[in-house]
Design an enzyme around this catalytic site. Structure first.
Site, short mmCIF file in Angstrom:
data_model
loop_
_atom_site.label_atom_id
_atom_site.label_comp_id
_atom_site.label_asym_id
_atom_site.label_seq_id
_atom_site.Cartn_x
_atom_site.Cartn_y
_atom_site.Cartn_z
N CYS A 177 32.50 40.92 32.61
CA CYS A 177 33.70 41.17 31.81
C CYS A 177 34.96 40.97 32.64
CB CYS A 177 33.68 42.58 31.25
SG CYS A 177 32.43 42.85 29.97
N HIS B 235 38.54 44.48 28.87
CA HIS B 235 38.62 45.91 28.57
C HIS B 235 39.31 46.66 29.71
CE1 HIS B 235 35.39 46.88 31.43
NE2 HIS B 235 34.69 45.88 30.91
#
Length: 210
Positions: free
Chosen positions: A176, A163
């Site tokens: 992440c 992301h």
């Protein structure tokens, strides 16, 4: 300070650039191939012999026909995107945690690369091959105080994703893969559910398969 892929001859240089960590990449000259019918001075083309040798040595597990030339050191927040003249085709993504780089490939050609953030020791980013499970353009983290996670590509059921992030030195994620927001938007528009993301720490490391 991290740098992009270094590849003068794939079998040796790719092994150094994609598995040995932070190295400096000098400018390279494009090696145009007649069978492509097009040329781009901003990329380096690989011969069939180089591809076969790299696969035999375990440097690659799939064909890579060309990579982007990145003639300067990349720093946190930097990225390169160039899909000019690259044909449509399958997309896959390679994340190298050791060198802190992501590479996006389409039809065997690298079209984007960026410096990344990844998980700290208590929330490590997993190794493995993962299909993109979901795409969420304007996602916010339920777990971490509604932290914005724009252009999310979800990889695992427990929330590991690629992301958009403010990629700066000294920062980390909760597992992440954070990429510059403009790069994240381009990647989001390019990728589809089911596309594969390969995350490695170093060649030969044990991988988790989703």
């Amino acid at each position: 300070m991290v740098v992009a892929l270094a590849l003068a001859g794939l079998a040796t240089a790719a092994a150094a650039a994609w598995s040995s960590g932070i190295i400096e990449r000098p400018p390279v000259q494009a090696q145009a191939k007649e069978n492509y019918g097009w040329s781009d001075k901003n990329r380096t083309y690989l011969s069939d012999a180089q591809i076969l040798q790299a696969r035999a040595q375990g440097v690659l597990d799939r064909d890579v026909r060309s990579i982007l030339n990145v003639p300067k050191q990349m720093r946190y927040g930097d990225f390169v995107w160039n899909d000019r003249n690259v044909p449509q085709g399958p997309v896959w993504i390679r994340v190298d945690l050791k060198s802190q780089l992501i590479s996006v490939f389409r039809a065997g050609h690298e079209i984007g690369t960026a410096v990344i953030l990844y998980g700290a020791e208590d929330k490590e980013t997993p190794n493995g091959t993962f299909p993109i499970l979901a795409k969420i353009r304007d996602h916010k983290s339920i777990t971490y105080d509604n932290a914005p996670m724009p252009y999310t590509l979800r990889l695992t059921g427990d929330g590991v994703s690629i992301h958009g992030s403010d990629v700066q030195w000294g920062r980390a994620t909760h597992g992440c893969i954070g990429v510059p927001i403009e790069f994240a938007q381009k990647l989001f528009d390019q990728a589809s559910k089911g596309d594969q993301v390969v995350i490695i720490h170093e060649w030969g490391s044990k991988q988790r398969n989703s």
